[in-house]
Design a protein around this motif. Structure first.
Motif, mmCIF file in Angstrom:
data_model
loop_
_atom_site.group_PDB
_atom_site.id
_atom_site.type_symbol
_atom_site.label_atom_id
_atom_site.label_comp_id
_atom_site.label_asym_id
_atom_site.label_seq_id
_atom_site.Cartn_x
_atom_site.Cartn_y
_atom_site.Cartn_z
ATOM 1 N N ASN A 5 67.716 60.529 5.482
ATOM 2 C CA ASN A 5 66.945 60.978 4.316
ATOM 3 C C ASN A 5 66.111 59.852 3.726
ATOM 4 O O ASN A 5 65.253 60.088 2.887
ATOM 5 N N GLU A 6 66.376 58.627 4.135
ATOM 6 C CA GLU A 6 65.708 57.477 3.536
ATOM 7 C C GLU A 6 64.634 56.872 4.436
ATOM 8 O O GLU A 6 63.762 56.168 3.967
ATOM 9 N N VAL A 7 64.705 57.130 5.742
ATOM 10 C CA VAL A 7 63.752 56.538 6.669
ATOM 11 C C VAL A 7 63.202 57.594 7.600
ATOM 12 O O VAL A 7 63.807 58.641 7.813
ATOM 13 N N HIS A 8 62.035 57.301 8.128
ATOM 14 C CA HIS A 8 61.448 58.194 9.126
ATOM 15 C C HIS A 8 61.883 57.744 10.504
ATOM 16 O O HIS A 8 62.088 56.554 10.755
ATOM 17 N N PRO A 9 62.025 58.681 11.430
ATOM 18 C CA PRO A 9 62.408 58.287 12.786
ATOM 19 C C PRO A 9 61.347 57.389 13.407
ATOM 20 O O PRO A 9 60.151 57.520 13.110
ATOM 21 N N PRO A 10 61.750 56.479 14.250
ATOM 22 C CA PRO A 10 60.774 55.607 14.908
ATOM 23 C C PRO A 10 59.948 56.380 15.927
ATOM 24 O O PRO A 10 60.369 57.429 16.426
ATOM 25 N N GLU A 11 58.770 55.844 16.223
ATOM 26 C CA GLU A 11 57.928 56.432 17.266
ATOM 27 C C GLU A 11 58.288 55.758 18.583
ATOM 28 O O GLU A 11 58.051 54.566 18.777
ATOM 29 N N LEU A 12 58.866 56.525 19.482
ATOM 30 C CA LEU A 12 59.379 55.975 20.725
ATOM 31 C C LEU A 12 58.365 56.099 21.858
ATOM 32 O O LEU A 12 57.413 56.868 21.778
ATOM 33 N N PHE A 13 58.582 55.316 22.905
ATOM 34 C CA PHE A 13 57.837 55.395 24.169
ATOM 35 C C PHE A 13 56.364 55.020 24.028
ATOM 36 O O PHE A 13 55.542 55.395 24.853
ATOM 37 N N PRO A 23 63.883 46.713 17.421
ATOM 38 C CA PRO A 23 63.851 47.149 16.024
ATOM 39 C C PRO A 23 63.981 48.669 15.889
ATOM 40 O O PRO A 23 64.654 49.163 14.965
ATOM 41 N N ASP A 24 63.347 49.406 16.802
ATOM 42 C CA ASP A 24 63.469 50.865 16.764
ATOM 43 C C ASP A 24 64.877 51.313 17.144
ATOM 44 O O ASP A 24 65.390 52.290 16.592
ATOM 45 N N TYR A 25 65.504 50.622 18.063
ATOM 46 C CA TYR A 25 66.882 50.960 18.410
ATOM 47 C C TYR A 25 67.810 50.763 17.206
ATOM 48 O O TYR A 25 68.729 51.543 16.980
ATOM 49 N N LYS A 26 67.567 49.690 16.458
ATOM 50 C CA LYS A 26 68.402 49.448 15.276
ATOM 51 C C LYS A 26 68.245 50.590 14.274
ATOM 52 O O LYS A 26 69.231 51.069 13.691
ATOM 53 N N LYS A 27 67.014 51.044 14.106
ATOM 54 C CA LYS A 27 66.777 52.167 13.199
ATOM 55 C C LYS A 27 67.478 53.428 13.700
ATOM 56 O O LYS A 27 68.083 54.175 12.922
ATOM 57 N N LEU A 28 67.402 53.658 15.013
ATOM 58 C CA LEU A 28 68.092 54.823 15.583
ATOM 59 C C LEU A 28 69.595 54.741 15.339
ATOM 60 O O LEU A 28 70.227 55.717 14.912
ATOM 61 N N ARG A 29 70.193 53.597 15.634
ATOM 62 C CA ARG A 29 71.646 53.464 15.482
ATOM 63 C C ARG A 29 72.090 53.701 14.048
ATOM 64 O O ARG A 29 73.125 54.311 13.799
ATOM 65 N N HIS A 30 71.302 53.229 13.090
ATOM 66 C CA HIS A 30 71.699 53.332 11.693
ATOM 67 C C HIS A 30 71.449 54.709 11.100
ATOM 68 O O HIS A 30 72.251 55.189 10.296
ATOM 69 N N ALA A 31 70.352 55.339 11.484
ATOM 70 C CA ALA A 31 69.975 56.593 10.813
ATOM 71 C C ALA A 31 69.937 57.804 11.724
ATOM 72 O O ALA A 31 70.096 58.930 11.260
#
Length: 396
Positions: A5-13, A23-31
């Motif tokens: 609810n606090e962050v947007h998903p990263p743009e992958l690929f 950095p995107d993997y860290k965002k995925l793991r956390h949110a």
């Protein structure tokens, strides 16, 4: 802790993601640790990014590797008719037929020969100021080794590199090019098998063609699949272990100096290289064989599920200082070679080749350094392997 609810998903690929996905993997793991995406192939599915979730998926028999069960018999190709894309009991049978070539005793006996190969390759660049670490060293070493194990004529190794790049989808070829390379590859194998049947040697292909095990024999299609897997997995992983590992050392010169001063750290160093920027970024595909409630997410029967191995290996909950490259860390339970029944059969060979290649290179060229800025390096496209196309280095 971040939440969705606090962050947007990263743009992958994207190109930026391919260059540095961490950095995107860290965002995925956390949110978004269990995240539904549309893969580059156009197929929707799930990415699993946390370590403990990854281990569960890789060991859970409800996640099938057999695409025929998901898409029907027409989905199977000669490139997927092998143990990597099969479930028990077929998996056990196919793996049993080839694992005799990868016993610890046989691999340990190859050490001195691999050292000779490494030194021969470095002799060929002796006197040069620079070399391309991939083309001149990281690629030829493992392809020579696996070619000798299989009985592949060494003069054909560049053909196998082209075919390998096409099969794993790292070259972004169009459909016509893929079909052409696939036909060339199968035609080659068919002619090669015919010659081996007439004049079998002591290599693995001769054994597979001649032997029957437990009353069972590989079909022609299974032979194509097994050879494809061994040629690709038998060198792609090691090429990028050597490339990514040396790149990490050159980007962390204090770690390179530490390894030069303490060559006995090489075993831990190889494991840290595999964890820090592993040569296999994503697992191969799995499909849910039934509806599965996976940590609060409803994964439907038939859904595609892929584990982000390099993300799991940077999970802070599993590895202390996960983003720090430190060759003194104790051996870690990383997932660079997977886990469960599909644990990479060639992992001990890849480790040995990586160890010998890097130690020999550092011994002969202790001042080796990157001859380009890290941001200028071009990472290979595609979802399976993680590696750089070219790594220019200064030797002295």
């Amino acid at each position: 802790m971040l939440n969705s609810n606090e962050v947007h998903p990263p743009e992958l690929f994207t190109a930026a993601f391919t260059h540095n996905p961490y950095p995107d993997y860290k965002k995925l793991r956390h949110a978004f640790p269990i995240y539904k995406v549309v893969f580059p192939s156009g197929e929707p599915g799930w990415i699993i990014s946390k370590y403990n979730h990854a281990v569960e998926v890789l060991k859970d028999s409800r996640f099938s590797k057999d695409m025929v069960k998901r898409y029907g018999p027409e989905s199977r190709s000669v490139f997927t008719n092998n143990m990597l894309f099969s479930d028990p009991p077929d998996h056990r049978r196919l793996r049993g037929l080839v694992q005799k070539a990868f016993t610890p005793k046989m691999i340990a006996g190859m050490r001195s020969h691999i050292e000779d190969i490494a030194n021969d390759l470095l002799d060929q660049v002796s006197g040069r100021e620079q070399m391309n670490l991939i083309d001149d060293y990281a690629f030829p070493l493992p392809i020579i080794v696996i070619s000798e194990i299989l009985g592949v004529p060494l003069e054909d190794r560049d053909k196998f590199r082209t075919w390998s790049n096409t099969i794993i989808g790292s070259g972004n070829e169009d459909a016509a090019t893929f079909q052409q390379h696939a036909k060339e590859f199968i035609d080659y194998l068919r002619d090669w098998f015919a010659q081996v049947r007439q004049n079998p040697g002591k290599d693995l292909i001769s054994e597979l063609l001649m032997a029957e095990e437990a009353g069972d024999q590989l079909t022609e299609e299974e032979l194509y699949g097994v050879v494809t897997l061994l040629i690709i997995a038998g060198h792609e992983t090691t090429v990028n272990l050597i490339g990514n590992g040396m790149l990490a050392l050159m980007e962390h010169p204090e770690q390179k100096e530490l390894l030069l001063q303490h060559p006995e750290y090489i075993h831990n160093a190889i494991e840290e290289m595999l964890r820090y920027n592993g040569p296999v970024e994503f697992s191969t595909s799995r499909w849910a064989s039934e509806d599965i409630d996976f940590h609060g997410h409803s994964i439907a029967k038939g859904d595609l599920v892929i584990v982000a191995l390099d993300s799991a290996n940077r999970d802070e909950e599993q590895f202390g200082d996960a983003d720090v490259f430190d060759i003194t860390k104790e051996k870690s339970p990383h997932l660079a070679f997977g886990t469960g029944i599909h644990l990479c059969l060639g992992a001990p060979l890849a480790r040995l080749e990586g160890e010998i290649a890097i130690q020999t290179l550092l011994r002969r060229y202790p001042h080796i350094a990157l001859a380009a800025k890290p941001e200028e390096l071009e990472w290979r496209p595609g979802m399976i392997v993680r590696g750089v196309k070219e790594i220019p280095v200064t030797l002295r």
